[in-house]
Motif scaffolding. Structure first.
Motif, PDB file in Angstrom:
ATOM      1  N   THR A  31     -40.290 -58.107  11.430  1.00 28.10           N
ATOM      2  CA  THR A  31     -40.385 -58.741  12.277  1.00 28.10           C
ATOM      3  C   THR A  31     -41.205 -58.741  13.523  1.00 28.10           C
ATOM      4  N   HIS A  32     -41.103 -57.378  14.145  1.00 36.07           N
ATOM      5  CA  HIS A  32     -42.240 -57.693  15.240  1.00 36.07           C
ATOM      6  C   HIS A  32     -42.191 -56.135  15.963  1.00 36.07           C
ATOM      7  N   LEU A  33     -43.145 -56.455  17.354  1.00 36.88           N
ATOM      8  CA  LEU A  33     -43.675 -54.417  17.715  1.00 36.88           C
ATOM      9  C   LEU A  33     -42.585 -55.434  18.730  1.00 36.88           C
ATOM     10  N   PHE A  34     -41.991 -53.697  19.516  1.00 31.47           N
ATOM     11  CA  PHE A  34     -41.253 -53.957  20.840  1.00 31.47           C
ATOM     12  C   PHE A  34     -42.272 -52.567  21.442  1.00 31.47           C
ATOM     13  N   ILE A  35     -41.589 -52.946  22.849  1.00 30.17           N
ATOM     14  CA  ILE A  35     -42.906 -51.994  24.051  1.00 30.17           C
ATOM     15  C   ILE A  35     -41.369 -52.218  24.974  1.00 30.17           C
ATOM     16  N   VAL A  36     -40.690 -51.215  25.537  1.00 29.54           N
ATOM     17  CA  VAL A  36     -39.500 -51.498  25.841  1.00 29.54           C
ATOM     18  C   VAL A  36     -39.473 -49.980  26.863  1.00 29.54           C
ATOM     19  N   LEU A  37     -38.270 -50.413  27.675  1.00 30.43           N
ATOM     20  CA  LEU A  37     -37.427 -49.390  28.520  1.00 30.43           C
ATOM     21  C   LEU A  37     -36.288 -49.158  27.673  1.00 30.43           C
ATOM     22  N   ALA A  38     -35.501 -48.569  28.045  1.00 29.26           N
ATOM     23  CA  ALA A  38     -34.322 -48.170  26.847  1.00 29.26           C
ATOM     24  C   ALA A  38     -33.847 -47.101  27.766  1.00 29.26           C
ATOM     25  N   ILE A  39     -32.047 -47.537  28.132  1.00 25.49           N
ATOM     26  CA  ILE A  39     -30.762 -46.813  28.548  1.00 25.49           C
ATOM     27  C   ILE A  39     -29.934 -46.675  27.194  1.00 25.49           C
ATOM     28  N   ILE A  40     -29.992 -45.750  25.875  1.00 27.02           N
ATOM     29  CA  ILE A  40     -29.141 -45.805  25.378  1.00 27.02           C
ATOM     30  C   ILE A  40     -27.234 -45.649  25.702  1.00 27.02           C
ATOM     31  N   TYR A  41     -26.346 -45.356  24.748  1.00 26.68           N
ATOM     32  CA  TYR A  41     -25.191 -44.707  24.641  1.00 26.68           C
ATOM     33  C   TYR A  41     -25.488 -42.882  24.770  1.00 26.68           C
ATOM     34  N   GLU A  42     -26.082 -42.215  24.452  1.00 28.36           N
ATOM     35  CA  GLU A  42     -26.614 -40.900  24.762  1.00 28.36           C
ATOM     36  C   GLU A  42     -26.276 -40.183  26.123  1.00 28.36           C
ATOM     37  N   ALA A  43     -26.911 -41.327  27.256  1.00 30.51           N
ATOM     38  CA  ALA A  43     -27.334 -40.961  27.697  1.00 30.51           C
ATOM     39  C   ALA A  43     -25.178 -40.530  29.252  1.00 30.51           C
ATOM     40  N   PRO A  44     -25.754 -39.167  29.735  1.00 32.10           N
ATOM     41  CA  PRO A  44     -24.298 -39.078  30.012  1.00 32.10           C
ATOM     42  C   PRO A  44     -24.592 -39.775  31.742  1.00 32.10           C
ATOM     43  N   GLN A  45     -25.121 -39.809  32.523  1.00 36.79           N
ATOM     44  CA  GLN A  45     -25.119 -40.309  33.674  1.00 36.79           C
ATOM     45  C   GLN A  45     -25.225 -42.236  33.770  1.00 36.79           C
ATOM     46  N   LYS A  46     -24.939 -43.410  32.334  1.00 36.07           N
ATOM     47  CA  LYS A  46     -25.524 -44.130  32.543  1.00 36.07           C
ATOM     48  C   LYS A  46     -24.431 -45.342  33.305  1.00 36.07           C
ATOM     49  N   ASN A  47     -23.818 -44.692  33.673  1.00 34.78           N
ATOM     50  CA  ASN A  47     -22.586 -45.955  34.684  1.00 34.78           C
ATOM     51  C   ASN A  47     -23.295 -45.445  35.844  1.00 34.78           C
ATOM     52  N   VAL A  48     -24.507 -45.097  36.571  1.00 34.65           N
ATOM     53  CA  VAL A  48     -24.202 -44.679  37.375  1.00 34.65           C
ATOM     54  C   VAL A  48     -26.016 -45.179  37.613  1.00 34.65           C
ATOM     55  N   MET A  49     -26.656 -45.157  36.288  1.00 34.53           N
ATOM     56  CA  MET A  49     -27.975 -46.009  35.624  1.00 34.53           C
ATOM     57  C   MET A  49     -27.903 -47.317  36.553  1.00 34.53           C
ATOM     58  N   ALA A  50     -26.175 -48.058  35.576  1.00 34.22           N
ATOM     59  CA  ALA A  50     -26.463 -49.233  35.391  1.00 34.22           C
ATOM     60  C   ALA A  50     -25.619 -49.637  37.104  1.00 34.22           C
ATOM     61  N   GLU A  51     -25.580 -48.912  37.356  1.00 32.00           N
ATOM     62  CA  GLU A  51     -24.678 -49.235  39.030  1.00 32.00           C
ATOM     63  C   GLU A  51     -26.180 -49.182  40.042  1.00 32.00           C
ATOM     64  N   ARG A  52     -27.746 -48.719  39.699  1.00 34.42           N
ATOM     65  CA  ARG A  52     -28.814 -48.939  40.406  1.00 34.42           C
ATOM     66  C   ARG A  52     -29.141 -50.701  40.515  1.00 34.42           C
ATOM     67  N   LEU A  53     -29.507 -50.566  38.637  1.00 34.58           N
ATOM     68  CA  LEU A  53     -30.036 -51.741  38.114  1.00 34.58           C
ATOM     69  C   LEU A  53     -28.954 -53.280  38.460  1.00 34.58           C
ATOM     70  N   ILE A  54     -27.748 -52.758  38.914  1.00 37.40           N
ATOM     71  CA  ILE A  54     -27.309 -54.455  39.565  1.00 37.40           C
ATOM     72  C   ILE A  54     -27.458 -54.325  40.970  1.00 37.40           C
ATOM     73  N   ALA A  55     -27.511 -53.349  41.662  1.00 40.27           N
ATOM     74  CA  ALA A  55     -27.582 -53.369  43.288  1.00 40.27           C
ATOM     75  C   ALA A  55     -29.160 -53.519  43.441  1.00 40.27           C
ATOM     76  N   ASN A  56     -30.156 -54.033  42.214  1.00 38.07           N
ATOM     77  CA  ASN A  56     -31.585 -54.365  42.240  1.00 38.07           C
ATOM     78  C   ASN A  56     -31.859 -55.142  41.425  1.00 38.07           C
ATOM     79  N   LYS A  57     -30.615 -55.727  41.131  1.00 36.75           N
ATOM     80  CA  LYS A  57     -31.149 -57.306  39.486  1.00 36.75           C
ATOM     81  C   LYS A  57     -32.305 -57.264  40.032  1.00 36.75           C
TER      82      LYS A  57
END
Length: 208
Positions: free
Chosen positions: A95-121
Motif C-alpha cells: 500500500t505504501h513506501l515507508f522512510i522511517v527511523l525505528a526502535i523495535i523490541y529487540e533493542a536492549p536499551q529501548k527504555n533509556v531511548m524512550a526516556e530521552r525521547l520523552i524528555a525531548n518530545k
C-alpha cells in the motif's frame, strides 16, 4: 546517485500468492533496488553521523510458509545486524513506501531511548506535519504526527519505555499511488529530506 524509481510492479510483489513465488519476484524485482539504495544512503548516514553505517537488505530467510508482506533496507552502525539498535529504513508494503527511523523490541536499551525521547518530545512535535508515528513495525498502519502530537505520542513513548514489545517508528509513509509518480530524482530528494529531518531525533536517541 542511483536511478531508483518505484513502480506498480514493485508493489504488486506483495500480492503474489505463495512463499516461493513471492520471494522469487521480491529477489528479482525489488531487492536490487534496495541494494542500490543501501549503497547510496549508507554513505549519507556515514557522512552525516560521523561513523560508518552499513546497509542491511531484508532476506526473509526464516520464512518457511507465510510470504513476507513487506520488505526493506535498514541502516545501522553495525555490520552484523541492526535490530538491536535504533535504525533507519526504506521499505515497501503493498500500500505504501515507508522512510522511517525505528526502535523495535529487540533493542536492549529501548527504555533509556524512550526516556530521552520523552524528555525531548518537543523535537518530535516540530517534525513536518506529514510525518507519521507507529508502535508496531509489523503493521502497515500508522498515525499522522499531527494527530498524535498530544496524547497518542505520549502513549507510544511510554509504551516503548514500559512494555517489552513496545516499539516506536517515526518518518514518512508515501501512498503507493503517489510513490509510483515520483521520478528517481524526486524520490531521492524526498528520501534525503526525510532522513535529514530525522537525524536530530537519532542523535537524541543515541545521545550524541
Amino acid at each position: 546517485m542511483p536511478k531508483i524509481k518505484w513502480t506498480n510492479k514493485d508493489f504488486n510483489v506483495f500480492q503474489i500468492d505463495g512463499l516461493e513465488q513471492r520471494m522469487d519476484a521480491l529477489i528479482s524485482c525489488v531487492r536490487p533496488k534496495f541494494q542500490l539504495l543501501g549503497e547510496d544512503f549508507s554513505s549519507f548516514f556515514s557522512s552525516h553521523l560521523g561513523e560508518e553505517f552499513y546497509p542491511h537488505v531484508a532476506k526473509h530467510a526464516r520464512r518457511t510458509v507465510n510470504p513476507p508482506n513487506d520488505s526493506w533496507v535498514a541502516f545501522a552502525p553495525y555490520k552484523r545486524g541492526y535490530k538491536s539498535l535504533p535504525h533507519f529504513q526504506i521499505g515497501l508494503w503493498s500500500t505504501h513506501l515507508f522512510i522511517v527511523l525505528a526502535i523495535i523490541y529487540e533493542a536492549p536499551q529501548k527504555n533509556v531511548m524512550a526516556e530521552r525521547l520523552i524528555a525531548n518530545k518537543a523535537m518530535l512535535q516540530q517534525l513536518p506535519d506529514d510525518f507519521i508515528v507507529s508502535g508496531d513495525h509489523m503493521s502497515p498502519a500508522a498515525i499522522s504526527l499531527l494527530e498524535a502530537k498530544e496524547d497518542k505520542l505520549d502513549e507510544l513513548l511510554v509504551r516503548l519505555r514500559d512494555v517489552k514489545k513496545g516499539e516506536f517508528l517515526v518518518g514518512r509513509h508515501i501512498p503507493r499511488d503517489q510513490a509510483v509518480k515520483l521520478s528517481a530524482s524526486q524520490l531521492h530528494q524526498l528520501t534525503e529530506e526525510t532522513f535529514s529531518s530525522l537525524l536530530p531525533i537519532y542523535n537524541i536517541i543515541v545521545r550524541k
